[in-house]
Design a protein around this motif. Sequence first.
Motif, PDB file in Angstrom:
ATOM      1  N   TYR A 311      -9.104  27.893 -60.517  1.00  0.00           N
ATOM      2  CA  TYR A 311      -9.573  27.105 -59.370  1.00  0.00           C
ATOM      3  C   TYR A 311      -8.395  26.645 -58.507  1.00  0.00           C
ATOM      4  N   ARG A 312      -7.279  26.298 -59.148  1.00  0.00           N
ATOM      5  CA  ARG A 312      -6.108  25.871 -58.379  1.00  0.00           C
ATOM      6  C   ARG A 312      -5.532  27.025 -57.559  1.00  0.00           C
ATOM      7  N   MET A 313      -5.542  28.226 -58.120  1.00  0.00           N
ATOM      8  CA  MET A 313      -5.057  29.383 -57.356  1.00  0.00           C
ATOM      9  C   MET A 313      -5.942  29.652 -56.148  1.00  0.00           C
ATOM     10  N   LEU A 314      -7.244  29.497 -56.320  1.00  0.00           N
ATOM     11  CA  LEU A 314      -8.162  29.691 -55.198  1.00  0.00           C
ATOM     12  C   LEU A 314      -7.976  28.603 -54.146  1.00  0.00           C
ATOM     13  N   LEU A 315      -7.784  27.376 -54.588  1.00  0.00           N
ATOM     14  CA  LEU A 315      -7.517  26.286 -53.652  1.00  0.00           C
ATOM     15  C   LEU A 315      -6.270  26.598 -52.829  1.00  0.00           C
ATOM     16  N   ASP A 316      -5.226  27.037 -53.490  1.00  0.00           N
ATOM     17  CA  ASP A 316      -4.001  27.401 -52.791  1.00  0.00           C
ATOM     18  C   ASP A 316      -4.258  28.534 -51.798  1.00  0.00           C
ATOM     19  N   ALA A 317      -5.043  29.531 -52.208  1.00  0.00           N
ATOM     20  CA  ALA A 317      -5.336  30.664 -51.323  1.00  0.00           C
ATOM     21  C   ALA A 317      -6.061  30.214 -50.063  1.00  0.00           C
ATOM     22  N   THR A 318      -7.000  29.292 -50.198  1.00  0.00           N
ATOM     23  CA  THR A 318      -7.719  28.807 -49.008  1.00  0.00           C
ATOM     24  C   THR A 318      -6.781  28.049 -48.077  1.00  0.00           C
ATOM     25  N   GLN A 319      -5.829  27.328 -48.652  1.00  0.00           N
ATOM     26  CA  GLN A 319      -4.860  26.597 -47.823  1.00  0.00           C
ATOM     27  C   GLN A 319      -3.928  27.562 -47.103  1.00  0.00           C
ATOM     28  N   VAL A 320      -3.501  28.609 -47.800  1.00  0.00           N
ATOM     29  CA  VAL A 320      -2.616  29.602 -47.190  1.00  0.00           C
ATOM     30  C   VAL A 320      -3.332  30.316 -46.048  1.00  0.00           C
ATOM     31  N   LEU A 321      -4.563  30.726 -46.265  1.00  0.00           N
ATOM     32  CA  LEU A 321      -5.307  31.434 -45.224  1.00  0.00           C
ATOM     33  C   LEU A 321      -5.552  30.540 -44.014  1.00  0.00           C
ATOM     34  N   TYR A 331     -14.754  33.243 -46.187  1.00  0.00           N
ATOM     35  CA  TYR A 331     -15.922  32.892 -46.999  1.00  0.00           C
ATOM     36  C   TYR A 331     -15.540  33.018 -48.469  1.00  0.00           C
ATOM     37  N   LEU A 332     -15.469  31.889 -49.155  1.00  0.00           N
ATOM     38  CA  LEU A 332     -15.155  31.853 -50.581  1.00  0.00           C
ATOM     39  C   LEU A 332     -16.373  32.319 -51.367  1.00  0.00           C
ATOM     40  N   PRO A 347     -19.884  22.204 -57.160  1.00  0.00           N
ATOM     41  CA  PRO A 347     -18.615  21.517 -57.470  1.00  0.00           C
ATOM     42  C   PRO A 347     -17.473  22.476 -57.789  1.00  0.00           C
ATOM     43  N   LEU A 348     -17.792  23.654 -58.321  1.00  0.00           N
ATOM     44  CA  LEU A 348     -16.736  24.649 -58.550  1.00  0.00           C
ATOM     45  C   LEU A 348     -16.175  25.149 -57.219  1.00  0.00           C
ATOM     46  N   LEU A 349     -17.036  25.338 -56.233  1.00  0.00           N
ATOM     47  CA  LEU A 349     -16.571  25.725 -54.906  1.00  0.00           C
ATOM     48  C   LEU A 349     -15.704  24.637 -54.293  1.00  0.00           C
ATOM     49  N   VAL A 350     -16.080  23.391 -54.505  1.00  0.00           N
ATOM     50  CA  VAL A 350     -15.313  22.278 -53.934  1.00  0.00           C
ATOM     51  C   VAL A 350     -13.907  22.258 -54.513  1.00  0.00           C
ATOM     52  N   GLY A 353     -11.578  24.901 -53.106  1.00  0.00           N
ATOM     53  CA  GLY A 353     -11.074  24.832 -51.745  1.00  0.00           C
ATOM     54  C   GLY A 353     -12.023  25.213 -50.642  1.00  0.00           C
ATOM     55  N   ILE A 354     -13.324  25.163 -50.889  1.00  0.00           N
ATOM     56  CA  ILE A 354     -14.253  25.579 -49.843  1.00  0.00           C
ATOM     57  C   ILE A 354     -14.151  24.711 -48.589  1.00  0.00           C
ATOM     58  N   ALA A 355     -13.627  23.505 -48.732  1.00  0.00           N
ATOM     59  CA  ALA A 355     -13.436  22.647 -47.555  1.00  0.00           C
ATOM     60  C   ALA A 355     -12.483  23.281 -46.546  1.00  0.00           C
ATOM     61  N   ASN A 356     -11.604  24.186 -47.004  1.00  0.00           N
ATOM     62  CA  ASN A 356     -10.641  24.837 -46.122  1.00  0.00           C
ATOM     63  C   ASN A 356     -11.187  26.096 -45.470  1.00  0.00           C
TER      64      ASN A 356
END
Length: 470
Positions: A311-321, A331-332, A347-350, A353-356
């Motif tokens: 989940y942290r890697m995905l959060l980072d990916a959304t921030q990078v994009l 679209y995550l 909550p897993l999407l949240v 990084g779906i907010a990004n």
Amino acid sequence: MRLIAGATAALSAALTAVLLVPQPASAATQLIGNGAFTSSTTPWAAIGQTTVTAESGWMKVAVKQVVANPWDAMVAAPTTAALNPGKSYTLSFDAYSTTAFKARATVQYTATPSANQLLATDVQLTTESKRYSIPFTAATATDTAAEVTFQLGGSGGAPTVRFDNVSLLETQTTRPTALYVSPLSNPARWAGDPANDGDTAKAIAADIANEPIFEWFGGWFGDITKAVDDYVGAAQAQDKLPMLVAYNIPNRDACGGQSGGGAGDATGYHNWITEFAKAIGTRHAIVVLEPDAVAAAECVTKFGKDPEDQYRMLLDATQVLRAQAPNAWVYLDAANATWHAPDKMAPLLVKSGIANTRGFSVNVSNYFTTVDSETYSVAVNGYLSGTVGTKKYVIDTSRNGNGPYEDDTPGDNWCNPPGRKLGTPPIRQLSGAEYLFWVKVPGDSDGQCGISDEPAGTFDPDLAMALING
């Protein structure tokens, strides 16, 4: 790719959608007069201590002697039109050198080159060809006639550098509405091969290859910048929207294993997704981020890994994009209608990084009906509304024309099942899902299973024809 299958009850009423028909596209203007060097280097000029020749489709620039400053040995070409102040551009090119060193690439106004370098960036050249893709914004000036330069001095030596595929394009001011149809998709390349069966090729070309289909990107591309830039640039040249899948997270396809692989670790993935995003740059695009990765994170425990790291890697990916590809609609992925209940998925999407992002994708590579996917998406949004707010969503309809396959072994019904059919062709909608997409390439195998013996991601014409015929 692993997607857990299962039956759901269809809604009694058919889904009603108001469809948006894309408008015709116009081609973008190439601002480099000669970036291919097939027979000459004109209008490129050697400046200072360089010689310039065309060699085997490359521009060969030889530094004649050691010089102190980058601009003491350079090559330059005027743009074919003046630049537009305030507009975004992308300069891209292939290059390699006899010795590794830092060169400098610039785009500058010819009347005031030292004061108005719109782009002035160091590029690390290596002895192997690499694609460089660099966005910039044109500054305000009285005279906006411009030139591109490659400055090769100051290396401490006299290297020879080769350039190819030099391109300078303005980013569209208005987001394109038409989706890009790639002539290099797996079904298009198969159908275009004269060695393949004529009738089958015609059917695949007409019913699959002529539709806008996503291109998938992962570690199988040695130069991810080149792969993304080629694809996005081709779409941009037609003023159409490119559609990309980022599919390279570590422990990819953790539950199913047919599409296993991905980056080696979190650092490797951060570097990869950063290069992927930078290659898109400021250009318009659509990105589906890591199919299955949120839903399948629980399966990484079989490799001794922690789902929270995924989940942290995905959060980072959304921030990078968001930072590096600001005009990409991301679209995550949120799996499908039966893998995780909406109150668990939200909550897993949240935390991923779906907010990004613009929203989420559903049914990628699966077969659930559009109606069931809509119901699931609305439910997920119901749980997102109290945290990040409701999000746009898209549905993969590439293989859902006959709905999911059902037999007495539901655990493998996701993998090339028989009797499936193409779904609604890609289109943008005014209600419900923002887009119906063909994210999965119809005819690409899920793995050596079901009605195909081809490895995952390999095009199987028999599988394609099965989807055409239903």
